[in-house]
Structures are given as structure tokens and as C-alpha cells.
Enzyme design. Sequence first.
Site, PDB file in Angstrom:
ATOM      1  N   ASP A 337       1.855   3.033  -6.182  1.00 60.86           N
ATOM      2  CA  ASP A 337       1.849   2.884  -4.652  1.00 60.86           C
ATOM      3  C   ASP A 337       1.644   1.287  -4.473  1.00 60.86           C
ATOM      4  O   ASP A 337       0.899   0.702  -5.298  1.00 60.86           O
ATOM      5  CB  ASP A 337       0.923   3.497  -4.156  1.00 60.86           C
ATOM      6  CG  ASP A 337       1.192   5.007  -3.887  1.00 60.86           C
ATOM      7  OD1 ASP A 337       2.222   5.346  -4.123  1.00 60.86           O
ATOM      8  OD2 ASP A 337       0.196   5.906  -3.130  1.00 60.86           O
ATOM      9  N   ASP A 339       0.011  -0.035  -2.043  1.00 58.81           N
ATOM     10  CA  ASP A 339      -1.189  -0.441  -1.587  1.00 58.81           C
ATOM     11  C   ASP A 339      -2.361  -0.090  -2.473  1.00 58.81           C
ATOM     12  O   ASP A 339      -3.683  -0.065  -1.998  1.00 58.81           O
ATOM     13  CB  ASP A 339      -1.537   0.452  -0.174  1.00 58.81           C
ATOM     14  CG  ASP A 339      -1.306   1.955  -0.297  1.00 58.81           C
ATOM     15  OD1 ASP A 339      -1.344   2.333  -1.283  1.00 58.81           O
ATOM     16  OD2 ASP A 339      -0.891   2.453   0.802  1.00 58.81           O
ATOM     17  N   TRP A 399       5.700  12.857   3.795  1.00 62.82           N
ATOM     18  CA  TRP A 399       4.571  12.540   3.151  1.00 62.82           C
ATOM     19  C   TRP A 399       3.850  13.789   2.393  1.00 62.82           C
ATOM     20  O   TRP A 399       3.944  15.050   3.080  1.00 62.82           O
ATOM     21  CB  TRP A 399       3.177  12.028   3.963  1.00 62.82           C
ATOM     22  CG  TRP A 399       2.187  11.693   3.205  1.00 62.82           C
ATOM     23  CD1 TRP A 399       1.822  10.520   2.769  1.00 62.82           C
ATOM     24  CD2 TRP A 399       1.060  12.588   2.745  1.00 62.82           C
ATOM     25  NE1 TRP A 399       0.511  10.495   2.025  1.00 62.82           N
ATOM     26  CE2 TRP A 399       0.061  11.907   2.180  1.00 62.82           C
ATOM     27  CE3 TRP A 399       0.958  13.760   3.380  1.00 62.82           C
ATOM     28  CZ2 TRP A 399      -1.268  12.329   1.733  1.00 62.82           C
ATOM     29  CZ3 TRP A 399      -0.536  14.468   2.968  1.00 62.82           C
ATOM     30  CH2 TRP A 399      -1.502  13.658   2.069  1.00 62.82           C
ATOM     31  N   GLU A 402       4.826  15.644  -3.296  1.00 62.80           N
ATOM     32  CA  GLU A 402       5.718  15.253  -4.497  1.00 62.80           C
ATOM     33  C   GLU A 402       4.747  15.022  -5.838  1.00 62.80           C
ATOM     34  O   GLU A 402       5.219  15.160  -6.926  1.00 62.80           O
ATOM     35  CB  GLU A 402       6.391  13.883  -4.084  1.00 62.80           C
ATOM     36  CG  GLU A 402       5.707  12.628  -4.134  1.00 62.80           C
ATOM     37  CD  GLU A 402       4.659  12.322  -3.080  1.00 62.80           C
ATOM     38  OE1 GLU A 402       4.888  13.269  -2.251  1.00 62.80           O
ATOM     39  OE2 GLU A 402       4.004  11.439  -3.417  1.00 62.80           O
ATOM     40  N   ASP A 403       3.522  14.609  -5.562  1.00 57.30           N
ATOM     41  CA  ASP A 403       2.593  14.235  -6.588  1.00 57.30           C
ATOM     42  C   ASP A 403       2.166  15.527  -7.275  1.00 57.30           C
ATOM     43  O   ASP A 403       2.028  15.466  -8.636  1.00 57.30           O
ATOM     44  CB  ASP A 403       1.481  13.163  -6.280  1.00 57.30           C
ATOM     45  CG  ASP A 403       0.832  13.917  -4.993  1.00 57.30           C
ATOM     46  OD1 ASP A 403       1.365  14.591  -4.409  1.00 57.30           O
ATOM     47  OD2 ASP A 403      -0.327  13.284  -4.505  1.00 57.30           O
ATOM     48  N   MET A 429      -7.635   0.321  -2.122  1.00 55.70           N
ATOM     49  CA  MET A 429      -6.495   0.643  -1.464  1.00 55.70           C
ATOM     50  C   MET A 429      -6.149  -0.385  -0.118  1.00 55.70           C
ATOM     51  O   MET A 429      -7.393  -0.371   0.319  1.00 55.70           O
ATOM     52  CB  MET A 429      -6.410   2.157  -1.219  1.00 55.70           C
ATOM     53  CG  MET A 429      -5.144   2.613  -0.446  1.00 55.70           C
ATOM     54  SD  MET A 429      -5.250   4.178   0.278  1.00 55.70           S
ATOM     55  CE  MET A 429      -4.514   5.123  -1.116  1.00 55.70           C
ATOM     56  N   HIS A 432      -4.132   1.294   5.926  1.00 52.37           N
ATOM     57  CA  HIS A 432      -2.897   1.071   6.750  1.00 52.37           C
ATOM     58  C   HIS A 432      -2.999   2.555   7.556  1.00 52.37           C
ATOM     59  O   HIS A 432      -3.454   3.517   7.106  1.00 52.37           O
ATOM     60  CB  HIS A 432      -1.722   1.223   5.894  1.00 52.37           C
ATOM     61  CG  HIS A 432      -1.622   2.261   5.054  1.00 52.37           C
ATOM     62  ND1 HIS A 432      -0.892   3.380   5.186  1.00 52.37           N
ATOM     63  CD2 HIS A 432      -2.093   2.527   3.394  1.00 52.37           C
ATOM     64  CE1 HIS A 432      -1.126   4.101   4.091  1.00 52.37           C
ATOM     65  NE2 HIS A 432      -1.877   3.706   3.206  1.00 52.37           N
ATOM     66  N   ARG A 434      -0.200   5.581   8.949  1.00 55.62           N
ATOM     67  CA  ARG A 434       1.136   6.324   8.643  1.00 55.62           C
ATOM     68  C   ARG A 434       2.198   5.926   9.333  1.00 55.62           C
ATOM     69  O   ARG A 434       2.329   5.741  10.560  1.00 55.62           O
ATOM     70  CB  ARG A 434       0.825   7.741   8.440  1.00 55.62           C
ATOM     71  CG  ARG A 434       1.731   8.431   7.707  1.00 55.62           C
ATOM     72  CD  ARG A 434       1.881  10.078   7.760  1.00 55.62           C
ATOM     73  NE  ARG A 434       0.753  10.256   6.911  1.00 55.62           N
ATOM     74  CZ  ARG A 434      -0.285  11.199   6.826  1.00 55.62           C
ATOM     75  NH1 ARG A 434      -0.730  11.784   8.049  1.00 55.62           N
ATOM     76  NH2 ARG A 434      -1.034  11.190   5.600  1.00 55.62           N
TER      77      ARG A 434
HETATM   78  N1  UDH Z   1       5.550   3.770   1.389  1.00 52.93           N
HETATM   79  C1  UDH Z   1       6.106   2.531   1.892  1.00 52.93           C
HETATM   80  N2  UDH Z   1       6.656   2.688   3.145  1.00 52.93           N
HETATM   81  C2  UDH Z   1       6.137   3.855   3.864  1.00 52.93           C
HETATM   82  C3  UDH Z   1       5.473   4.775   3.526  1.00 52.93           C
HETATM   83  C4  UDH Z   1       5.295   4.818   2.232  1.00 52.93           C
HETATM   84  O1  UDH Z   1       6.181   1.627   1.005  1.00 52.93           O
HETATM   85  O2  UDH Z   1       6.678   3.653   5.135  1.00 52.93           O
HETATM   86  C5  UDH Z   1       5.111   3.694  -0.207  1.00 52.93           C
HETATM   87  C6  UDH Z   1       4.011   2.591  -0.265  1.00 52.93           C
HETATM   88  O3  UDH Z   1       4.207   2.331  -1.782  1.00 52.93           O
HETATM   89  C7  UDH Z   1       2.808   3.703  -0.298  1.00 52.93           C
HETATM   90  C8  UDH Z   1       3.406   4.961  -1.049  1.00 52.93           C
HETATM   91  O4  UDH Z   1       4.538   5.013  -0.476  1.00 52.93           O
HETATM   92  O5  UDH Z   1       1.753   2.931  -0.949  1.00 52.93           O
HETATM   93  C9  UDH Z   1       2.509   6.080  -0.439  1.00 52.93           C
HETATM   94  O6  UDH Z   1       2.485   6.228   1.141  1.00 52.93           O
HETATM   95  P1  UDH Z   1       1.274   6.172   1.818  1.00 52.93           P
HETATM   96  O7  UDH Z   1       0.579   5.127   1.474  1.00 52.93           O
HETATM   97  O8  UDH Z   1       1.687   6.178   3.312  1.00 52.93           O
HETATM   98  O9  UDH Z   1       0.290   7.214   1.504  1.00 52.93           O
HETATM   99  P2  UDH Z   1      -1.162   7.641   1.467  1.00 52.93           P
HETATM  100  O10 UDH Z   1      -1.593   8.981   0.959  1.00 52.93           O
HETATM  101  O11 UDH Z   1      -1.419   7.601   3.080  1.00 52.93           O
HETATM  102  O12 UDH Z   1      -1.746   6.401   1.076  1.00 52.93           O
HETATM  103  C10 UDH Z   1      -1.191   8.590   4.062  1.00 52.93           C
HETATM  104  C11 UDH Z   1      -1.315   7.707   5.093  1.00 52.93           C
HETATM  105  C12 UDH Z   1      -2.727   7.416   5.605  1.00 52.93           C
HETATM  106  C13 UDH Z   1      -2.886   7.387   7.227  1.00 52.93           C
HETATM  107  C14 UDH Z   1      -4.567   7.159   7.489  1.00 52.93           C
HETATM  108  C15 UDH Z   1      -4.554   7.028   9.112  1.00 52.93           C
HETATM  109  N3  UDH Z   1      -5.718   6.949   9.382  1.00 52.93           N
HETATM  110 MN    MN Z   2      -1.590   4.381   1.075  1.00 51.83          MN
END
Ligand code: UDH
Ligand code: MN
Length: 488
Positions: A337, A339, A399, A402-403, A429, A432, A434
Amino acid sequence: MSKGHMDKKPVIPIKAGSLEKTRTSSTVTVFFEGAVRKKTLALVFIFILQVPVLYYLYTTEVSAYVNMKQDIKSTSSMSSISKLCANGSCTNTKNLLKLRKWAQRYPARSSLRHMVNIVEPSTTAAPSTTVAPNEDNLSNMTKTEQLQNETILPVETTTIPSTTTSTVSSSTTTESTTTTTTESTTTTTTTTTEATTTTTTVPEKPAEAGEDAILPDCPETPPDLQGNIDVSFAHTAPEMSKLEADNPLVKDGGHYKPPYCKALYKVAIVIPYRDREEHLRYFLEYMHPTLQRQQLDYAIYVVNQAGTGKFNRAKLMNVGYAESIKDHDFQCFAFHDVDLVLENDKSIYSCPSSPRHLSAGVDKFNYQLPYSAIFGGVTELTKEQFQKVNGYSNSFWGWGGEDDDMFNRVKFSGMNIIRYPMDISRYKMITHQREKGNEPNPKRFDQIRKTKDTMANDGLNTLEYKVVSKQKNKLYTNVTVDIMAPAR
Ligand code: UDH
Ligand code: MN
């Protein structure tokens, strides 16, 4: 008259020629005395002349050499030794020869290798077999060397996966706001723009022989590891031009290999990506120096999903795998990822004996596993392991899931996942929100229940995509790809 006779002083007879003799001998003495004086003066003069010459030699040659040696002994980090060279103090040929000798004798000391490489890149490939025993005063350096090499090797722990399908703890998310990006990326580059549909029986690049063959192997424990890394996102992410300047040894699509030893692992870092430019700059800021300290032969692939359709993290990672092996004979792949930034460089991205979950501890989850079967964030598999599981599924749009599907694939292929100890598996992390197009996939629970049946016909062997552009930027290879995403 007679009185006058009486008063006469007796005359001392002088032998004929004696006066001449006396005159002659005193001329010789004077001559010799003069000569001696002149000689002495000449000697004194020569001696005086030597002083500035000796002083000059001392200040330019000897002291430069002595200082250099002092600096080398007292400098352990790559950056300070690079600075030393940047200041021009290691351009002296004698120093360079000395350095090269040391570097050959102490191949484990990467700072020396870097230094020699920076000074004279063409001379770095000294075969380890031809290293002559070193005669001079290096014994005190040996201790430093040995101390440096005693960095503790990270220990792998094997996590035996818990039984059947893993439970998906969907969004334990407490993340706050931020991050929109405005700055544009500086790109130098070769662009290969093709728009071909690729199905993944990807041609493999032949092993790269040649230049690596004459280098000694890098040590098992990289000598420059520092342990904890102070990661912060409080500052504005540096400009791409600054990042490029800070990583002069990374080139040609974000590719780096240790200059003075043969890396033990060839790793592709694959980043699924869309519209996270500031995250990417933070990522590059911290991860490039870390991966260099880990002495990996690595390259970074940013797989950028074209268009605004639903995001598909897993399919992008399959594309990253397929595209990276066209460029180099990578042995393993870290799916990463954008981030997540590693906070301890002892968590080495070496090729794992079994699929490895790297991001076990994440600040967002209080550095604890949210559930034992979690296999998201950052994972690493060898080429054989990735092929064995048929890569990721191509069918998870939006979202999540897949993992966990990949965790199942690993398990159904008869493998276990491994992790480093929690004290070094630490990531920060970037917060950000969603994105639109990456809403939770409502079908994910259903999909991960069926992995066993679907995995053989959904993955690398069914991967289709169109490369919109493939750009070798200085710090990463950008692959913009059309993955035929459904509209969001
Ligand atoms: N990613 C992108 N662009 C996007 C979506 C995802 O580059 O538009 C990639 C990026 O490498 C990211 C990874 O996919 O680190 C995983 O996606 P994510 O960071 O959105 O997933 P995570 O589980 O977050 O970290 C879920 C959303 C959190 C929302 C919190 C609201 N308070
Ligand atoms: Mn993330």
C-alpha cells in the site's frame, strides 16, 4: 754615531720567500672558510626551502590522508561518508587507492563501497578473490568493522494460520481527514507507450549475468541498518526533484542495487495506485533510503489505475507482477500500500521462505494484529509462491476482501504465512479518507467463501489489461493501466 749604532734594534732575518708562503696559506684558509660558510649557508638555505615544501606536502597529501582515515573510522553512515566525498576530500588518487583497498578488504562495510563508487564508479568491480592481505595499519578498523557486522539478524516467526476462512473485520477505521494533492511530478524518462492487451503468460527476462558476477555477495546482515526510523507526516511531502537529489544512486525506473556487493535478493516493490500523489512522495522519501540500507536489488513499480471506474487493488498488483518481470529477473515481490511506511529497517524485504505478511503492526491498529489471518497492507511472496497461488484474484472491485482471498490462496496451496516479530514489524499509515470508486465491495464475504473453487481460474492465468503508458521515472516506474473497470 756609535750611540746611534747602539740604539739600533736587532734585525730578525727573514728567509727569502717565507712571507709569500704565509700570504699563500692565509688565502687558502680564507678560501676554504668562505666555501664552508657558503656551503653551510647553501645547506641552511636548502633546509629553509624544504620547510614550505614539506609543509605543503604535509597539508595537502599527508593530512588529507590522515583526516580521511579518521573520517572513515569515525563515520558509519552512508550519508555522512557521501558528504565527505561530495566535499571533494576523496578525489585524491592515493586516498582513493587506499579506500579501494579497504573496500576490498572489508566488503561488508557498505559506506566504503558507496564512497568508492561515488568517487570512481568504473573501478568498483574488484573481484573478492583477488584481495591481497592488507599490510598496513588497518587493525583498528577491523574492530569497527566487526562491531558493525554484529547487528542482530531479524528472526522470522511463523504464524500457523487458524483454520478455515478468515473473518473479515471490515473497517476498524478511525482515521481522520486530510490529503489532497496539487503538486505535479517531475519526470525524466523513456516512455514506452503501448496499448496491447496482455494475457499473463509473460515472457521472462533471462538472468542478468555479467556485472554482478565479479562482486562479492552482500552480507546477510546489512551493516548500515539503524533499527527504528522516525517517520512523520507532519511536514509537507518533499518535492519530487528533492527526492531525486536525495537518492542519487536510484535510477532507471526507481531501480537500485548495492554498488559494491551483489545483493542477496532481487525485489520488485509493487504499489497499487490511483491519485495518491502526496502519499507517494512520503513513501519515496522514507522507503528509498530504507531499502538501500537493506542492500536489496530493488525497483519500485507504481501501478496506476486509469480512469474513474471501480478501484481494484488486487488486479493492479497482478499487473505490477507481470510488468516488472518483463524488466528484470525479480525473485520476489513486495505488494505494498502506498500509505504504509516502514518504521524499523530490520524488517528486511528479503525473499521469504513462505509468504510473508510484513505490515503486522500498524499505528492505526495500535501496532497489533486486528485478526490473526490478516494478510493486507504489505505482503511479500517469491515468484514461485506467487505463481503457485495463481497471483491475486482479478475480481474484487472496490474496497476489501482481496487480501483475505489471498490468505486463503496461500493456505489452499499448502503454505503458511510468516511474520517478523512485532517489535520490528511496524508501520505508520498516512491518514486519508476513502476515495470514490473504492467503496466497500458488498460481494466480498461471498467471494472469500469460494476461494478454493475460484482460485484456479481467477488470477495470473486470466489476467487481462491494457498498458496505457509505462514510464521509467527516476524514482519509480509508472505503469498506467486500463484494467477494464466497471463504472463506479
Ligand atoms: N489506493 C489508491 N487509490 C485509491 C484507493 C486505493 O492508490 O483511490 C491504493 C493505495 O495504495 C492504498 C491501497 O490501495 O494504500 C489500499 O486502499 P486504502 O488505503 O483506501 O485502504 P485502507 O484499508 O483504507 O487503508 C480504507 C479507507 C479508510 C477510510 C477511513 C475513513 N475515516
Ligand atoms: Mn490506507
